[in-house]
Write an enzyme that holds these catalytic residues in place. Structure first.
Site, PDB file in Angstrom:
ATOM      1  N   CYS A 165      -0.987   7.896   2.521  1.00 50.94           N
ATOM      2  CA  CYS A 165      -0.822   6.868   3.553  1.00 50.94           C
ATOM      3  C   CYS A 165      -0.213   5.645   2.874  1.00 50.94           C
ATOM      4  O   CYS A 165      -0.905   4.868   2.236  1.00 50.94           O
ATOM      5  CB  CYS A 165      -2.164   6.524   4.163  1.00 50.94           C
ATOM      6  SG  CYS A 165      -2.062   5.203   5.364  1.00 50.94           S
ATOM      7  N   ILE A 166       1.081   5.495   2.988  1.00 47.67           N
ATOM      8  CA  ILE A 166       1.757   4.414   2.282  1.00 47.67           C
ATOM      9  C   ILE A 166       2.950   3.977   3.126  1.00 47.67           C
ATOM     10  O   ILE A 166       3.600   4.810   3.758  1.00 47.67           O
ATOM     11  CB  ILE A 166       2.147   4.897   0.861  1.00 47.67           C
ATOM     12  CG1 ILE A 166       2.814   3.800   0.058  1.00 47.67           C
ATOM     13  CG2 ILE A 166       3.026   6.109   0.907  1.00 47.67           C
ATOM     14  CD1 ILE A 166       2.974   4.185  -1.402  1.00 47.67           C
TER      15      ILE A 166
END
Lengths: 165, 442
Positions: free
Chosen positions: A89-90
């Site tokens: 999750c970036i």
């Protein structure tokens, strides 16, 4: 479309082969399919993931670089910004359109001038500095906040595992 | 009803052909005026720096001097200003908005640009640590609000518009600070010679020089009643509410476009010949970039040659390659594919960016490298994407772990072998170091 994606991937592959960033190796798993890559990432110095070598896979869309690739850790991970199934999750992996966190970070969103190298460097930064606000792994976020010692212990164990030692 | 992104900005400095004629007649006068004002402006700048903000006659003096410089300011509805409200939000129509509003309400403008310290200071911005991430920045601004009497002035649009069609989507930071915000609307007009104050792709200095050149610029600053965030609203909803109120007041449409959309739009204009522009639907996210375009170059340069187009096509595939190399090769091959092939094959043609230290991840030019899109956008970085803060953590270890191949093999098999070898070497090296380290520790 796929033609230009291929060319671009080839160019990036070359760049990463001849001049890779510290502790990173990336390339197609098998050149018969240029849209699936494997990348090895070394845990950054001075962090709890130091020394680990983590295996990740990158899946590119056929319209790359218009859209970002999908990235997943194949090595077991425990990190606030990595889901249990290994997805990362970036912000750099999100196109500017889809916006889960408020648009101000759009500067770090995916755009065609980003690259595999930048994604991998961002992931290394993420390993170094978890962002416990956007928790992909709630347990890890909580532990990172409340029980840093334990988090470090788990991370150390994962580093050992990643090296199959 | 929906406003298209093209309507939000001025594409040309000159409004119409009548203005062009007037401008031609006015030009000599304007030139003299600009030179005179440049010197007066220098003095005004010095005075503004020397006089403390609290001195009462400072505002009067500055206002007179600004009038000489051609800035006429009409504040209205000042009774709405509540001194206890520490956050002022305004729409953004020119590079000097903060100076003009600062004349009426001395305020602090948090710096959300990455400017050199001198410029930062000279333009009157205050650094509040925006480069260190959103949280640091918000905390610094909150602290300021608590301890300081001067309010914080924010331009939540994050980029300038022409103030004629719509407002950009507001960024939320200013609305997350306190419960109350004081909205202000700013409209700008230039009677006699209708030159636009903001133009797509124009630089800060160009805008400033035109300010000195035109006879005068009229700012109407209107204070709106304080808006209060209710318990049920989050910062985002609140920002949208305020955007609606300000838009209604100015008879504009609130739009969903962000400052990033503007930056992208500017980029898009740069790669499209002007005649296609009107037919193109701006909402469609066209992602062609020409990252290595030099920042000074006008994105509105019209009449693209086929060569330029081909250069751009190659750059899309390989943003790292300098333009002149691509151009040189294209001139001989005259084919995009052939050039890409040549560059991939020919090692020497690629200046593998040695200066591009791993970890700084400068990579290809960032999408925000043009000056007009630099401000505001770079704001509020999430921790993982932030190059400046994280790169320090990525300092290469003395035992280098760089596994570069000597060359990029020409056959698939060769490349695969090299990749496997390097993977194995990386892993082996990591294992070795790990065992060495644990031995030292024990």
């Amino acid at each position: 479309m796929a033609g230009s994606a291929l060319k671009r991937l080839m160019a990036e592959y070359k760049q990463l082969t001849v001049n890779p960033p510290e502790g990173i190796i990336a390339g197609p798993v098998n050149e018969e399919n240029f849209f699936e890559w494997e990348a090895l990432i070394t845990g950054p110095e001075g962090t709890c993931f130091e020394g680990g070598v983590f295996q990740t896979e990158l899946k590119f869309p056929t319209d790359y670089p218009l859209n970002p690739p999908k990235m997943r850790f194949k090595t077991e991970m425990f990190h606030p910004n990595i889901y249990a199934d290994g997805r990362v999750c970036i912000s750099i992996l999100h196109a500017p359109g889809d916006d889960p966190m408020g648009y101000e970070s759009s500067a770090e969103r995916w755009s065609p001038v980003q690259s595999v190298e930048k994604i991998l460097l961002s992931v290394i930064s993420m390993l170094a500095e978890p962002n416990d606000e956007s928790g992909a792994n709630v347990d890890a976020s909580k532990m990172w906040r409340d029980d840093r010692e334990k988090f470090y212990r788990i991370a150390g164990e994962l580093v050992r595992k990643s090296l199959s030692l | 009803m929906a406003v298209e992104i093209a309507q939000l900005f001025s594409h040309r400095r000159l409004g119409d052909s009548k203005t062009a004629v007037l401008l031609a007649l006015y030009f000599p006068i304007g030139l003299i005026l600009a030179v005179l004002r440049l010197f007066i402006g220098l003095h005004v700048f010095i005075i503004a720096c020397i006089l403390p903000v609290q001195v009462p006659f400072r505002r009067v003096l500055l206002r007179t001097l600004y009038t000489v410089l051609g800035f006429i300011v009409y504040p209205s509805n000042l009774q709405h200003r509540n001194q206890n409200v520490k956050v002022i939000v305004a729409n953004h129509v020119s590079v000097l908005d903060h100076v003009i509003i600062g004349l009426i309400f001395p305020s602090v403008v948090p710096n959300v640009w990455s400017l050199p310290p001198f410029l930062n200071w000279a333009l009157g911005y205050t650094n509040m640590g925006a480069s260190q991430g959103r949280q640091v920045f918000l905390d610094a601004v909150r602290k300021h609000c608590q301890h300081n009497t001067r309010p914080v002035l924010a331009f939540p649009e994050g980029a300038m518009t022409n103030g004629k069609a719509g407002l950009l989507k507001f960024s939320t930071w200013a609305f997350a600070l306190e419960r109350d915000v004081q909205p202000i609307t700013v409209t700008i007009s230039r009677p006699l010679i209708n030159m636009k104050a903001e133009v797509l792709g124009s630089s800060l200095w160009q805008d400033l020089l035109w300010f000195l050149f035109v006879p005068f610029t009229v700012y109407r600053v209107k204070v709106l009643p304080v808006e209060k965030r209710s318990d049920f609203e989050n910062a985002d909803e609140f920002s949208r509410g305020v955007q609606q109120i300000m838009a209604n007041e100015m008879r504009l449409t609130p739009t969903p476009f962000t400052s990033a959309d503007k930056a992208e739009y500017v980029k898009k204009l740069g790669v499209q010949p002007p005649r296609e522009r009107s037919t193109q639907r701006p909402q469609v996210r066209q992602t062609t970039n020409a990252p290595s375009r030099s920042s000074g170059e006008s994105p509105r340069s019209s009449g693209e040659s086929p060569l330029d187009r081909m250069i751009k096509q190659v750059q899309e595939v390989m943003p790292n390659i300098p333009r002149h190399i691509i151009k040189h090769d294209l001139e001989t091959t005259n084919s995009v594919d052939a050039t890409i092939f040549n560059i991939l094959e020919n090692e020497t043609a690629i200046p593998i960016p040695a200066e591009e230290v791993p970890g700084t991840s400068t990579g290809p030019a960032t999408p925000l490298s043009t000056p007009q899109s630099l401000p505001h956008n770079t704001f509020c970085v999430t921790s993982q994407g932030n190059d400046s803060s994280s790169s320090t953590l990525l300092t290469p270890s003395p035992a280098s772990t760089k596994f570069a191949a000597d060359k990029f093999g020409s056959s698939s098999k060769e490349r695969q072998m090299s990749l496997q070898d390097r993977k194995a070497a990386l892993l082996a090296n990591a294992r070795k170091r790990f065992t060495e380290k644990s031995q030292v520790e024990n």
